[in-house]
Scaffold this active site. Sequence first.
Site, PDB file in Angstrom:
ATOM      1  N   HIS A  53     -37.571  30.800  25.496  1.00 41.76           N
ATOM      2  CA  HIS A  53     -37.013  31.719  24.520  1.00 41.76           C
ATOM      3  C   HIS A  53     -37.694  31.479  23.176  1.00 41.76           C
ATOM      4  O   HIS A  53     -38.443  30.522  22.984  1.00 41.76           O
ATOM      5  CB  HIS A  53     -35.503  31.508  24.409  1.00 41.76           C
ATOM      6  CG  HIS A  53     -34.742  32.000  25.599  1.00 41.76           C
ATOM      7  ND1 HIS A  53     -33.359  32.062  25.647  1.00 41.76           N
ATOM      8  CD2 HIS A  53     -35.164  32.466  26.804  1.00 41.76           C
ATOM      9  CE1 HIS A  53     -32.979  32.534  26.814  1.00 41.76           C
ATOM     10  NE2 HIS A  53     -34.054  32.792  27.529  1.00 41.76           N
ATOM     11  N   GLU A  55     -36.669  30.471  20.265  1.00 46.20           N
ATOM     12  CA  GLU A  55     -36.380  29.233  19.550  1.00 46.20           C
ATOM     13  C   GLU A  55     -37.227  28.074  20.077  1.00 46.20           C
ATOM     14  O   GLU A  55     -37.733  27.251  19.300  1.00 46.20           O
ATOM     15  CB  GLU A  55     -34.890  28.885  19.677  1.00 46.20           C
ATOM     16  CG  GLU A  55     -33.956  29.937  19.084  1.00 46.20           C
ATOM     17  CD  GLU A  55     -33.501  30.974  20.098  1.00 46.20           C
ATOM     18  OE1 GLU A  55     -32.343  31.401  20.006  1.00 46.20           O
ATOM     19  OE2 GLU A  55     -34.297  31.350  20.983  1.00 46.20           O
ATOM     20  N   ALA A 160     -41.801  67.111  25.292  1.00 46.08           N
ATOM     21  CA  ALA A 160     -42.811  67.636  24.378  1.00 46.08           C
ATOM     22  C   ALA A 160     -42.753  69.154  24.465  1.00 46.08           C
ATOM     23  O   ALA A 160     -42.821  69.724  25.556  1.00 46.08           O
ATOM     24  CB  ALA A 160     -44.196  67.131  24.752  1.00 46.08           C
ATOM     25  N   TRP A 176     -52.448  70.901  27.114  1.00 45.14           N
ATOM     26  CA  TRP A 176     -51.490  70.039  26.419  1.00 45.14           C
ATOM     27  C   TRP A 176     -50.853  70.837  25.289  1.00 45.14           C
ATOM     28  O   TRP A 176     -51.549  71.556  24.579  1.00 45.14           O
ATOM     29  CB  TRP A 176     -52.173  68.798  25.857  1.00 45.14           C
ATOM     30  CG  TRP A 176     -52.776  67.936  26.912  1.00 45.14           C
ATOM     31  CD1 TRP A 176     -54.092  67.850  27.276  1.00 45.14           C
ATOM     32  CD2 TRP A 176     -52.088  67.023  27.737  1.00 45.14           C
ATOM     33  NE1 TRP A 176     -54.258  66.933  28.277  1.00 45.14           N
ATOM     34  CE2 TRP A 176     -53.038  66.409  28.578  1.00 45.14           C
ATOM     35  CE3 TRP A 176     -50.752  66.638  27.881  1.00 45.14           C
ATOM     36  CZ2 TRP A 176     -52.702  65.455  29.539  1.00 45.14           C
ATOM     37  CZ3 TRP A 176     -50.417  65.686  28.816  1.00 45.14           C
ATOM     38  CH2 TRP A 176     -51.375  65.098  29.630  1.00 45.14           C
ATOM     39  N   SER A 228     -32.922  64.258  45.922  1.00 44.12           N
ATOM     40  CA  SER A 228     -31.707  64.359  46.733  1.00 44.12           C
ATOM     41  C   SER A 228     -31.976  64.422  48.228  1.00 44.12           C
ATOM     42  O   SER A 228     -31.302  63.777  49.031  1.00 44.12           O
ATOM     43  CB  SER A 228     -30.891  65.592  46.307  1.00 44.12           C
ATOM     44  OG  SER A 228     -30.365  65.431  45.024  1.00 44.12           O
ATOM     45  N   GLY A 299     -36.699  70.678  33.129  1.00 45.18           N
ATOM     46  CA  GLY A 299     -35.487  71.192  32.506  1.00 45.18           C
ATOM     47  C   GLY A 299     -34.245  71.086  33.377  1.00 45.18           C
ATOM     48  O   GLY A 299     -33.143  70.870  32.875  1.00 45.18           O
TER      49      GLY A 299
END
Length: 365
Positions: A53, A55, A160, A176, A228, A299
């Site tokens: 870590h 520390e 975007a 793009w 699904s 969407g």
Amino acid sequence: MEIRNDLDGMTLALEWAAKGLYTTSPNPRIGCVIVRDGHAIGAGVTQAAGFDHAEIQALKDAQARGHDVRGATAYVTLEPCNHHGRTPPCSDALVRAGLGRVVAAMEDPNPLVAGQGLAKLAAAGITVSSGVLADAAHEMNIGFFSRMRRGLPWVRMKSAASLDGMTALHNGQSQWITGPEARADGHAWRARACAILTGIGTVKADDPQLNVRAVQTPRQPRRIVVDSKLDIDPKARVLEGGGTWIVAAVSDPEKEAALRAAGAEIIVLPNAAGKVDLPELMRELGRRQINELHVEAGGKLNGSLIRAGCVDELLVYLAPVLLGDAQGMFALPALTDLSHKHTLKFHEVKQIGADLRILARFNPL
């Protein structure tokens, strides 16, 4: 850099924490700076899970540089841990080192710590305090705090779009809309996430790799596909390299065998309508120690996630162009009353290249 006060010390500790932006998960990104007489004599950042870590890194750094840390002040961006996990408690190491003072940005929300680390330090005669630059420390680890407090990842949905909110033409063309700076920035947000989620519609339409390419990163986020009916092609690029999680609403042994052979894991989470149970998926990702989930989907899935209350934040890049009648960001039902609108709060607005980046939140954590 001269450390004149606690604000300076914690600012430097946060700079060190940022060095672990892409590497520490599922642990939080923590920086530690040890200061004596206005100068940093040791500094560190939390390493990958199972290693030092912040520390411990800072103590080792000070020792390697020949400094005595006894009586010095340690600035840590999160309360030192007080429990045995993959590594021993940092609070014990700080006590043994003889620190005179420890300043934490905020207490650790992990119930295994939750104030106990600071209490142990105080009981050992070390002066402790917290609350310095707490908001910045919270932002650095918003996914970790979400998982500790809610059992859920922090879900960031990226899109975007044109200035009129369109993400693609009806023929599917989308590359793009935004400029190269915005695209690189989007990859930086991908890189900091534990996992990237998309839907089967995007996989079929674009065959994306769904990885980080535009910025340097020492590790790739996990890839997750909501599918699904298990319609994904076992040769889809999102499966390359293995490790992808496919979330389905049905079991199909033959399809599952082909996907497992491609290195994927199948997670079956159906709801009553025969679709993927999205809220349960978020709970499952929390159990799997996903701190930040980055969504890049179409969407339809975007709208489903929003309607299910699974999204915390929108990351939207708006290009200064108009596309007219095209595909929108979110497939949400038409409203008959404005009181039913989805309300967010702007968290940050910034220009990236020629484009505008907006961070907007549904609910603060």
